[in-house]
Design a protein around this motif. Structure first.
Motif, PDB file in Angstrom:
ATOM      1  N   ILE A  31       0.843  -1.288  -0.249  1.00  0.00           N
ATOM      2  CA  ILE A  31       0.028  -0.210   0.066  1.00  0.00           C
ATOM      3  C   ILE A  31       1.048   1.229  -0.166  1.00  0.00           C
ATOM      4  CG2 ILE A  31      -1.758   1.140   1.359  1.00  0.00           C
ATOM      5  CD1 ILE A  31      -2.746  -1.314   2.545  1.00  0.00           C
ATOM      6  N   GLY A  32       1.915   1.212   0.879  1.00  0.00           N
ATOM      7  CA  GLY A  32       2.845   2.416   1.017  1.00  0.00           C
ATOM      8  C   GLY A  32       3.588   2.827  -0.081  1.00  0.00           C
ATOM      9  N   LEU A  33       4.321   1.949  -0.755  1.00  0.00           N
ATOM     10  CA  LEU A  33       5.115   2.228  -1.802  1.00  0.00           C
ATOM     11  C   LEU A  33       4.478   3.116  -2.922  1.00  0.00           C
ATOM     12  CD1 LEU A  33       7.941   1.825  -3.001  1.00  0.00           C
ATOM     13  CD2 LEU A  33       7.418  -0.050  -3.744  1.00  0.00           C
ATOM     14  N   PRO A  34       3.290   2.632  -3.504  1.00  0.00           N
ATOM     15  CA  PRO A  34       2.818   3.333  -4.749  1.00  0.00           C
ATOM     16  C   PRO A  34       2.276   4.611  -4.271  1.00  0.00           C
ATOM     17  CG  PRO A  34       1.467   1.399  -3.903  1.00  0.00           C
ATOM     18  CD  PRO A  34       2.790   1.167  -3.362  1.00  0.00           C
ATOM     19  N   LEU A  35       1.865   4.568  -3.057  1.00  0.00           N
ATOM     20  CA  LEU A  35       1.249   5.905  -2.300  1.00  0.00           C
ATOM     21  C   LEU A  35       2.508   6.899  -2.325  1.00  0.00           C
ATOM     22  CD1 LEU A  35      -1.464   7.228  -1.099  1.00  0.00           C
ATOM     23  CD2 LEU A  35      -0.938   6.217   1.106  1.00  0.00           C
ATOM     24  N   GLY A  36       3.451   6.420  -1.717  1.00  0.00           N
ATOM     25  CA  GLY A  36       4.671   7.548  -1.407  1.00  0.00           C
ATOM     26  C   GLY A  36       5.139   7.918  -2.980  1.00  0.00           C
ATOM     27  N   ALA A 101       0.851   0.898   9.436  1.00  0.00           N
ATOM     28  CA  ALA A 101       2.040   1.212   9.136  1.00  0.00           C
ATOM     29  C   ALA A 101       2.199   1.769   7.684  1.00  0.00           C
ATOM     30  CB  ALA A 101       2.747  -0.027   9.229  1.00  0.00           C
ATOM     31  N   ALA A 102       1.155   1.939   6.798  1.00  0.00           N
ATOM     32  CA  ALA A 102       0.806   2.051   5.328  1.00  0.00           C
ATOM     33  C   ALA A 102       1.305   3.481   5.360  1.00  0.00           C
ATOM     34  CB  ALA A 102      -0.426   1.541   4.866  1.00  0.00           C
ATOM     35  N   PRO A 103       0.738   4.239   5.935  1.00  0.00           N
ATOM     36  CA  PRO A 103       1.048   5.794   5.737  1.00  0.00           C
ATOM     37  C   PRO A 103       2.183   6.131   6.218  1.00  0.00           C
ATOM     38  CG  PRO A 103      -0.433   5.466   7.652  1.00  0.00           C
ATOM     39  CD  PRO A 103      -0.515   4.146   6.740  1.00  0.00           C
ATOM     40  N   PHE A 104       2.974   5.610   7.065  1.00  0.00           N
ATOM     41  CA  PHE A 104       4.229   5.851   7.737  1.00  0.00           C
ATOM     42  C   PHE A 104       5.319   5.508   6.838  1.00  0.00           C
ATOM     43  CE2 PHE A 104       7.763   4.095  10.196  1.00  0.00           C
ATOM     44  CZ  PHE A 104       8.495   5.352  10.638  1.00  0.00           C
ATOM     45  N   VAL A 105       4.836   4.180   6.032  1.00  0.00           N
ATOM     46  CA  VAL A 105       5.742   3.717   4.834  1.00  0.00           C
ATOM     47  C   VAL A 105       5.748   4.674   3.719  1.00  0.00           C
ATOM     48  CG1 VAL A 105       5.944   1.794   3.158  1.00  0.00           C
ATOM     49  CG2 VAL A 105       5.544   1.536   5.409  1.00  0.00           C
ATOM     50  N   ALA A 106       4.568   5.181   3.383  1.00  0.00           N
ATOM     51  CA  ALA A 106       4.405   6.076   2.450  1.00  0.00           C
ATOM     52  C   ALA A 106       5.365   7.336   2.439  1.00  0.00           C
ATOM     53  CB  ALA A 106       2.861   6.635   2.122  1.00  0.00           C
ATOM     54  N   ARG A 107       5.463   7.909   3.818  1.00  0.00           N
ATOM     55  CA  ARG A 107       6.332   9.029   4.063  1.00  0.00           C
ATOM     56  C   ARG A 107       7.517   8.755   3.956  1.00  0.00           C
ATOM     57  NH1 ARG A 107       3.581  13.543   3.023  1.00  0.00           N
ATOM     58  NH2 ARG A 107       1.668  13.743   4.676  1.00  0.00           N
ATOM     59  N   LEU A 108       7.944   7.496   4.523  1.00  0.00           N
ATOM     60  CA  LEU A 108       9.539   6.952   4.216  1.00  0.00           C
ATOM     61  C   LEU A 108       9.729   6.777   2.792  1.00  0.00           C
ATOM     62  CD1 LEU A 108       9.604   4.185   6.851  1.00  0.00           C
ATOM     63  CD2 LEU A 108      10.744   6.398   7.109  1.00  0.00           C
ATOM     64  N   VAL A 109       8.982   6.437   1.814  1.00  0.00           N
ATOM     65  CA  VAL A 109       9.092   6.232   0.479  1.00  0.00           C
ATOM     66  C   VAL A 109       9.449   7.684  -0.020  1.00  0.00           C
ATOM     67  CG1 VAL A 109       8.336   5.427  -1.560  1.00  0.00           C
ATOM     68  CG2 VAL A 109       7.884   3.717   0.409  1.00  0.00           C
ATOM     69  N   GLU A 110       8.221   8.497   0.354  1.00  0.00           N
ATOM     70  CA  GLU A 110       8.528   9.864  -0.212  1.00  0.00           C
ATOM     71  C   GLU A 110       9.788  10.515   0.176  1.00  0.00           C
ATOM     72  OE1 GLU A 110       5.825  13.967   0.089  1.00  0.00           O
ATOM     73  OE2 GLU A 110       5.680  12.738   1.780  1.00  0.00           O
TER      74      GLU A 110
END
Length: 218
Positions: A31-36, A101-110
């Motif tokens: 979820i988070g990678l494409p979101l980021g 965790a998904a939104p947290f991962v998105a920020r890390l990826v961003e």
């Protein structure tokens, strides 16, 4: 006190904690990678600016990140039961762990992708690369070391969340620490669970940081 049953329970707890952590991290990145990536590409300075999309995603990520994990865990119990058929245990805990965790991962990826040299991206654009080619062949490869470091941070954070889920019967070492240390006052068992959690963090972080170092071409 320290009989075979307790030792087997600790071994099972380690297995459940690793299961929850690794599976939740996997789905969080799904979820988070494409979101980021969307947050980076749709930003004002992105390769495909979409202000309305960026603002929408930015608000969603900020709102979901601001919800404490234990509150989210309780709030989505009906959804967790719908997905897994139960509200307790390691498998059920994966659902709130992933959503937290998904939104947290998105920020890390961003953050990782933003570290990529703009000149490299501009060079790819001047050579006629499409947006998808820039993402998969420039941004992600160039950001790989930082992405792996971010994964180490996300994994250890998710492990900490999984331990908190022990208060609601989430399984793993967190449940053992709660049942023995909090309810039965067997603080020696609780101390062992803490040591095991620290060791797991050190091992996971060590492996991922090693991979980050190997992937760094600089």
């Amino acid at each position: 006190m320290w009989d075979e049953t307790t030792l087997n329970l600790l071994i099972q707890g380690v297995g459940e904690s690793l299961y929850m952590t690794l599976v939740s991290t996997f789905f969080a990145y799904i979820i988070g990678l494409p979101l980021g990536i969307l947050l980076v590409t749709s930003a004002k300075e992105g390769i495909r600016p979409r202000p309305w999309l960026f603002k929408t995603l930015d608000v969603i990520v900020n709102l979901t990140r601001s919800i404490p994990f234990l509150i989210l865990l309780v709030a989505i119990i009906p959804f967790t039961r719908l997905v897994t058929g139960t509200m307790i245990g390691p498998t059920a805990t994966i659902v709130p762990l992933t959503l937290s965790a998904a939104p947290f991962v998105a920020r890390l990826v961003e953050s990782s992708i933003k570290e990529v040299d703009v000149g490299v991206i501009e060079a790819a654009q001047s050579m006629g690369a499409s947006n998808m080619q820039i993402i998969w062949k420039v941004m992600l490869p160039e950001a790989k070391p930082s992405l792996i470091v971010g994964c180490a941070i996300a994994t250890t954070t998710i492990l900490g969340y999984s331990a908190m889920a022990g208060f609601t019967g989430g399984g793993g070492l967190g449940t053992i620490a709660t049942n023995f240390g909090f309810y039965r006052y067997q603080y020696d068992v609780m101390l062992v669970t803490v040591v095991l959690l620290v060791l797991i963090v050190q091992v996971l972080q060590g492996i991922l940081m090693k991979l980050a170092g190997l992937s760094n071409k600089k």
